[in-house]
Scaffold this motif. Structure first.
Motif, PDB file in Angstrom:
ATOM      1  N   THR A 430      24.109 -55.838  -7.823  1.00  0.00           N
ATOM      2  CA  THR A 430      25.476 -56.109  -7.390  1.00  0.00           C
ATOM      3  C   THR A 430      25.918 -54.994  -6.462  1.00  0.00           C
ATOM      4  O   THR A 430      25.185 -54.023  -6.223  1.00  0.00           O
ATOM      5  CB  THR A 430      26.417 -56.175  -8.595  1.00  0.00           C
ATOM      6  OG1 THR A 430      26.510 -54.873  -9.185  1.00  0.00           O
ATOM      7  CG2 THR A 430      25.927 -57.182  -9.617  1.00  0.00           C
ATOM      8  N   SER A 431      27.114 -55.084  -5.989  1.00  0.00           N
ATOM      9  CA  SER A 431      27.656 -54.031  -5.129  1.00  0.00           C
ATOM     10  C   SER A 431      28.152 -52.854  -5.947  1.00  0.00           C
ATOM     11  O   SER A 431      28.750 -51.922  -5.399  1.00  0.00           O
ATOM     12  CB  SER A 431      28.806 -54.599  -4.282  1.00  0.00           C
ATOM     13  OG  SER A 431      28.325 -55.621  -3.431  1.00  0.00           O
ATOM     14  N   LYS A 445      24.071 -61.283   0.180  1.00  0.00           N
ATOM     15  CA  LYS A 445      23.333 -60.528   1.194  1.00  0.00           C
ATOM     16  C   LYS A 445      21.861 -60.436   0.791  1.00  0.00           C
ATOM     17  O   LYS A 445      21.540 -60.222  -0.372  1.00  0.00           O
ATOM     18  CB  LYS A 445      23.925 -59.113   1.332  1.00  0.00           C
ATOM     19  CG  LYS A 445      23.422 -58.345   2.538  1.00  0.00           C
ATOM     20  CD  LYS A 445      24.211 -57.026   2.691  1.00  0.00           C
ATOM     21  CE  LYS A 445      23.785 -56.305   3.956  1.00  0.00           C
ATOM     22  NZ  LYS A 445      24.546 -55.022   4.119  1.00  0.00           N
ATOM     23  N   ILE A 452      21.448 -59.036  -2.930  1.00  0.00           N
ATOM     24  CA  ILE A 452      22.744 -58.578  -3.451  1.00  0.00           C
ATOM     25  C   ILE A 452      23.585 -59.808  -3.821  1.00  0.00           C
ATOM     26  O   ILE A 452      23.728 -60.738  -3.033  1.00  0.00           O
ATOM     27  CB  ILE A 452      23.475 -57.721  -2.436  1.00  0.00           C
ATOM     28  CG1 ILE A 452      22.594 -56.517  -2.053  1.00  0.00           C
ATOM     29  CG2 ILE A 452      24.834 -57.221  -2.984  1.00  0.00           C
ATOM     30  CD1 ILE A 452      23.150 -55.678  -0.895  1.00  0.00           C
ATOM     31  N   LYS A 454      27.150 -61.530  -6.134  1.00  0.00           N
ATOM     32  CA  LYS A 454      28.529 -61.305  -6.577  1.00  0.00           C
ATOM     33  C   LYS A 454      28.913 -62.390  -7.575  1.00  0.00           C
ATOM     34  O   LYS A 454      28.531 -63.557  -7.411  1.00  0.00           O
ATOM     35  CB  LYS A 454      29.453 -61.347  -5.363  1.00  0.00           C
ATOM     36  CG  LYS A 454      30.912 -61.023  -5.711  1.00  0.00           C
ATOM     37  CD  LYS A 454      31.778 -61.020  -4.447  1.00  0.00           C
ATOM     38  CE  LYS A 454      33.203 -60.670  -4.795  1.00  0.00           C
ATOM     39  NZ  LYS A 454      34.085 -60.648  -3.597  1.00  0.00           N
TER      40      LYS A 454
END
Length: 458
Positions: A430-431, A445, A452, A454
């Protein structure tokens, strides 16, 4: 890599063999001649030795060898046949000293010109005989370009040496000084019909020299000199420079010496850089072999200088393969330079020649490297291919196609974990936020191996 290593091994071995062969050839060649002369010519004899070249290191070495042969043969007399325009003061001084210290009486026969250093050599002989039309004198000190040196200390030293040599056999010191110093004036009108004026350098003809006591006799040939000495019943032994000595005299010339060092350094280094033994290595070995051969025959290089040089080459080669933090390289360079310098007659000249050779060799090597970029051993250590996708290289599975797809977390994302997208288990991150298990996520992404996601909030 293995091929390049094998190609380096023959270099020091062949270099050692070539140098030892050249050195032994010079050693046994000269020793054999000396032994033969000593055995065949033992007994009363007159040795006739030519001084018909520039006064330099090669002539000094030849005359020392000739006098040694005469001494071993119990020669009764030595006749130096002089016809030279001079040369180096330091060599003339050395020659003059061993002539005056020899137990064998020496007569200098001036056959043409005994100029400058040649005059000094003649004055150290016990007697001087001149050929009609010959001259002696003009012993002013000049530099390499022939320009008169006006340094008072230099002039004073050479005047002193010339005067001392003249006094050995009761010759007029003032005349010797007038042959060197242009500031000396002498009144000689009543003796030879002319005076020595300020600004002139005195030179004497055969008749003038005999009148002033600077020669004892005038003779046309060596046989006439022998007859005048009362030695016509003796065997005459003519000593000539050997082929090796003539070659060595050329090889120890500073210009030739520098060229040999350039070719030697460039040849060996290029041979080390290019796999296989070829022309550069042969040229390098021959150049260094000729350098040491010339200086050995001339009497300057010993076995120790050859050993130091070979040791230096070996240490530099080992430095390439054995990490030593530069210690072996420094020791190798020091041994190599020392071997070259102590082999020469003039260490300072040799050091300058070596420095010039290093710079010139670097230029040659740089040009060679640029012309042979794809052949050198350095290609073993450089990756030249570009590992791009266009060239067909893939570092890992490309996951760009997952962009925008949704899946369910199989493990908590802290921030990395595993997600089920379709029928595939995908490692994702995750970010930075935490996502619990069995939560819906979306790929936002895809960059290389990184995927990546979310959390999808409904």
């Amino acid at each position: 890599m293995n091929r390049s290593r094998r190609s380096l091994y023959p270099v020091p071995v062949i270099l050692l063999a070539a140098m030892l062969l050249l050195t032994l050839a010079g050693l046994f060649g000269v020793s054999a001649r000396q032994a033969a002369a000593a055995e065949a010519d033992t007994g009363s004899a007159v040795y006739v030795i030519p001084v018909k070249q520039t006064v330099e290191s090669g002539l000094e070495s030849f005359l020392k060898r000739a006098y040694k042969e005469a001494d071993e043969a119990n020669a009764e007399h030595v006749i130096l046949v002089i016809n030279t325009l001079g040369g180096k003061v330091v060599n003339a001084e050395s020659i003059g000293h061993f002539i005056r210290e020899s137990r064998i009486p020496t007569t200098a026969f001036v056959e043409g010109k005994a100029v400058s250093a040649g005059t000094y050599i003649a004055l150290n002989a016990d007697k001087i005989v001149m050929q009609p039309g010959s001259t002696i004198g003009a012993a002013a000190v000049v530099d390499g370009a022939g320009t008169l040196i006006e340094n008072p200390k230099t002039i004073s030293f050479w005047v002193s040496e010339m005067s001392e040599a003249a006094a050995l056999n009761d010759r007029d010191k003032n005349i010797a000084a007038a042959m060197v110093d242009p500031n000396v004036t002498l009144h000689l009108q009543d003796k030879i019909g002319r005076d020595k004026q300020k600004g002139e350098i005195l030179t004497l003809t055969a008749s003038e020299a005999e009148t002033l006591g600077y020669s004892e006799h005038t003779a046309g040939t060596v046989n006439e000199v022998v007859k005048w000495l009362g030695l016509e019943s003796r065997i005459q032994i003519e000593v000539e420079p050997s082929i090796a000595e003539n070659v060595a005299r050329w090889l120890i010339n500073p210009v030739v010496m520098t060229v040999l060092l350039i070719l030697g350094i460039a040849g060996i280094v290029i041979e080390m850089l290019v796999p296989g033994f070829g022309v550069p290595g042969i040229i390098g070995i021959l150049s260094f072999g000729l350098y040491f051969f010339g200086h050995y025959v001339a009497g300057f290089a010993g076995v120790e200088s050859v050993v130091l040089f070979i040791l230096g080459i070996a240490l530099l080669i080992i430095e390439v393969f054995v990490p030593s933090f530069g210690i072996l390289g420094i020791l190798g360079s020091a041994a190599l330079i020392t071997g070259v310098v102590i082999a020469a007659s003039d260490p300072m000249t040799a050091f300058i020649s070596f420095a010039v050779a290093i710079v010139a060799a670097i230029v040659i090597i740089s040009i060679f490297v640029r012309m042979n970029k794809k052949k050198g051993v350095w290609n073993k250590f450089i990756l030249r291919d570009k590992l791009t996708t266009e060239e067909g290289y893939l570092s890992a599975d490309v996951k760009v196609s997952l962009l925008g797809h949704e899946g369910v977390t199989l493990t908590p994302l802290r921030p990395s974990g595993t997600v089920m997208i379709g029928d595939n288990r995908i490692d994702v991150v995750t970010s930075g936020e935490f996502v619990n298990v069995n939560r819906k996520v979306k790929v936002i992404k895809a960059e290389g191996t990184w995927v990546i996601v979310k959390e999808v909030v409904e």
